[in-house]
Design a protein around this motif. Sequence first.
Motif, short mmCIF file in Angstrom:
data_model
loop_
_atom_site.label_atom_id
_atom_site.label_comp_id
_atom_site.label_asym_id
_atom_site.label_seq_id
_atom_site.Cartn_x
_atom_site.Cartn_y
_atom_site.Cartn_z
N PHE A 7 -0.05 1.13 14.86
CA PHE A 7 0.46 1.37 13.61
C PHE A 7 2.02 1.73 13.86
N ASP A 8 2.50 1.67 15.28
CA ASP A 8 3.71 2.22 15.15
C ASP A 8 5.16 0.50 15.26
N VAL A 9 4.55 -0.69 15.79
CA VAL A 9 4.70 -2.19 15.63
C VAL A 9 4.21 -2.45 14.31
N ALA A 10 3.34 -2.30 13.79
CA ALA A 10 2.88 -2.85 12.30
C ALA A 10 3.85 -1.68 11.67
N TYR A 11 4.42 -0.84 11.83
CA TYR A 11 5.26 0.16 10.75
C TYR A 11 6.37 -0.50 10.88
N LEU A 12 6.94 -0.98 12.09
CA LEU A 12 8.52 -1.14 11.99
C LEU A 12 8.77 -2.61 11.54
N HIS A 13 7.44 -3.55 11.30
CA HIS A 13 7.31 -4.77 10.60
C HIS A 13 7.72 -4.76 9.09
N TYR A 14 7.01 -3.63 8.48
CA TYR A 14 7.06 -3.55 7.09
C TYR A 14 8.28 -2.59 6.89
N ARG A 15 9.60 -2.13 7.88
CA ARG A 15 10.43 -1.32 7.17
C ARG A 15 11.33 -2.46 7.40
N LYS A 16 11.04 -3.47 8.25
CA LYS A 16 11.91 -4.74 8.60
C LYS A 16 12.06 -5.44 7.44
N LEU A 17 10.08 -5.79 6.87
CA LEU A 17 10.21 -6.46 4.93
C LEU A 17 10.95 -5.80 4.01
N LEU A 18 10.89 -4.48 3.73
CA LEU A 18 11.74 -3.69 2.67
C LEU A 18 13.17 -3.48 3.30
N GLN A 19 13.77 -3.70 4.20
CA GLN A 19 14.80 -3.69 4.82
C GLN A 19 15.67 -4.96 4.18
N THR A 20 15.23 -6.38 4.13
CA THR A 20 15.37 -7.49 3.67
C THR A 20 14.80 -7.84 1.95
N GLY A 21 14.39 -6.71 1.55
CA GLY A 21 14.71 -6.62 -0.61
C GLY A 21 13.29 -7.08 -0.41
N LEU A 22 11.93 -7.13 0.72
CA LEU A 22 10.98 -7.56 0.31
C LEU A 22 9.65 -6.37 -0.29
N GLU A 23 9.75 -5.99 -1.46
CA GLU A 23 8.96 -4.86 -2.01
C GLU A 23 7.83 -5.70 -2.45
N TRP A 24 7.10 -6.12 -1.96
CA TRP A 24 5.98 -6.43 -2.54
C TRP A 24 4.66 -4.95 -2.31
N PRO A 25 3.48 -5.38 -3.10
CA PRO A 25 2.72 -4.24 -3.03
C PRO A 25 2.14 -3.84 -1.23
N SER A 26 1.88 -4.59 -0.72
CA SER A 26 1.08 -4.67 0.71
C SER A 26 2.12 -4.32 1.44
N VAL A 27 3.05 -4.30 1.20
CA VAL A 27 4.21 -4.39 2.07
C VAL A 27 4.27 -2.63 1.86
N TYR A 28 4.18 -2.06 0.75
CA TYR A 28 4.74 -0.45 1.04
C TYR A 28 2.72 -0.10 1.56
N SER A 29 1.95 -0.75 0.53
CA SER A 29 0.61 -0.19 0.99
C SER A 29 0.24 0.26 2.67
N GLY A 30 0.81 -1.40 3.27
CA GLY A 30 0.81 -1.02 5.01
C GLY A 30 1.83 -0.07 5.40
N MET A 31 2.46 0.21 4.88
CA MET A 31 3.78 0.82 5.33
C MET A 31 2.89 2.49 5.55
N LEU A 32 2.15 2.26 4.14
CA LEU A 32 1.46 3.72 3.81
C LEU A 32 0.41 4.57 4.49
N GLN A 33 0.09 3.35 5.00
CA GLN A 33 -1.15 3.25 5.92
C GLN A 33 -0.63 3.94 7.15
N CYS A 34 0.07 2.85 7.83
CA CYS A 34 1.27 3.30 9.12
C CYS A 34 1.75 4.04 8.82
N ALA A 35 1.88 5.20 8.14
CA ALA A 35 2.23 6.46 8.17
C ALA A 35 1.85 7.57 8.45
N ALA A 36 0.11 7.13 7.49
CA ALA A 36 -0.11 8.38 7.23
C ALA A 36 -1.19 9.05 9.89
#
Length: 665
Positions: free
Chosen positions: A146-175
């Motif tokens: 989850f920690d590795v995946a979380y950092l990947h999702y964060r990087k995607l959001l930082q580049t402006g890619l706000e896909w629903p699957s990115v937010y959903s995946g990041m939220l699952q990792c955060a939990a």
Amino acid sequence: MQAQHSIHATDEQRVQLARLLLQANLAYGEANSPVSVVQSLKARRECRTYLGEILDQDPGNAAALGLLGRVEMDDGDLEQAQRLFTRSLSVDSNQPQQYTNLGYWAIRSERPTLAEQHFAQALELDRQSAAAFCGIAHAKRIQGAFDVAYLHYRKLLQTGLEWPSVYSGMLQCAANLDVNSADPELAQDAIALLRHDGLPHQELGRFVAAIIRQQYGLADPDAQISLEHASQDSLLLLALNKTLMPDPAVEELVSLLRRSVLAEVAQTAELRDELQALALALAVYNDRTGYALTADADEERLVDAINSGISAQLALGDSQDSLIGSLILSAMYGALFHQNFAVQLGAWNLVDWPLAMQAAMAASFYDRGAEEAIKQGFDEKSDELLFEKTDLPQAWPSWSTLSYHTPSSLKATLANELGLATDACPDTLRMMVCGARSGQRAMELAYYLSDVEVIAVDESLANIAKATRMAEDMGINNIVFWPWSVARRFLADDHKVHWIEIGRLPSANMTKVSLAEIACSGTASGAIVHMHTGVGEQTGGDRHIRELIARHNLQPTRPALRQLRKMVLNNRQDPVWTELVADPDFYALGGCRDRWFAEQDPQQLNELMALVSNEVDWKLVKARDTDGHSLATGPVQKQIRAEALGSEVQSVMGQGLSVYFQRRR
């Protein structure tokens, strides 16, 4: 190889093929955009039509083959999707998109390690492929990194890619992250997630609570809490407004802040503008807990005086503006709908209040009024007349937004997930969710499946009312919420359902309800029963509290529930309470009431398992473990059969498996 397929095409034909491919991609994009399920499926059909025209003229068109593979994968035909992706790569092996597609095929096929390999191949060809990078994140998350995946999702959001699957995946990792220090970046992530509309913020409670615990140093009993700082804290304000934080120290912080706001008003006779946002957030939060937060005697006296003052102001005809501060303070401690002046508040509509106040007013007054009107339509309402207003059950769990799922159909699930024929299925399939609680899962089925009508059943009238209101607010019109009495009458009239989903088991209070009888009488040949083989809410702390309740004949009143919670919190270092205090249910009176006064009846599950273990009438068609991975059905069926014959060694009960049975006849 691509050139060989296209060598005889004229310029006009190539232009026509390019135009069709563009239209197919646009239709596919629309099918995967946040539109209605019906629009999504219509767009997918259009995409298929365009691709069919292309492949009729150019059977080796690599791009069209790959896109058709994605359509097949979305429809659940994983074998055909893999064939199309592989065929496309045989035409042109330098397509990062097709390796990415194979990566997502591997994820859908429950092979995350293979998925990583395919995504890595895509990134070798295109280092900028966001879809492949996102695929790596998904694969890591599925594997529990989850920690590795979380950092990947964060990087995607930082580049402006706000896909629903990115937010959903990041939220699952955060939990699933452990937060052990005050990390400003995590705090900013939490703020971004809470501010993003459309996410199920209720799933962020543990993550946000851990951050706030560290930021405020709540592990230190001498930590100094500044009311001024808290009133300006964006993360705290968002968390109070949007989620429930399952942490004893955070609950103490919330109670302390509420007391501090009230104390200042007692001294100054004014609720400062700077404190209004915090006070409103506290009101919304306490409502979400079912008013679990206790107050000291001096607080209760002050709030009683405030409520008396509001009644007097209304009697004198004071202006709406003059009531605002007092109403906010009152709502921090109790529902306005339960106050003596509630009738007079009905003179105003929700939109008549300042915008900043509307969320608190809706939670404390207007939503409760709408739900009360819904309750009046059911015979079970007479049972509530025995309770004090403040002792009425709270709908639980508390949630605000549906979780994200890919739009699909139940027939696609039957065919592709369970491997069943759907030729004889009607256009619309009927699902029954037994034990729907406050309705989130049932509404997700109704919202994301295009070919269903859903009957959601629960023993709590509060759950029925809240879920009905929320479905109306969301415009979901292919679902109804019924108490068991109505559902039983429906089935007694010989109506049948095509799918039964077992959620929370009925309590022992429901003496006339039998899940086994419902599965037997409410289904016909081909119907599916989906259940889990574990029964929750069985911690040592729960058992201890139920013993206390039985010994002292306690009733499910607000004071009793608060007193039981206080006992647990005061002794939370005792290992007997550890599991209970870690459970979000504990942080709302609705969750506590369900666990302690309406315990799930394991006998219901035993009887249902005994029914479906009869292999003459039922067949196990799918089994998953607690991580969602598919299991071979043979060994599971063998365990179920052995258990039915009296073997406890091979029992599946308590394993938490997700099992799907089909009725043979």
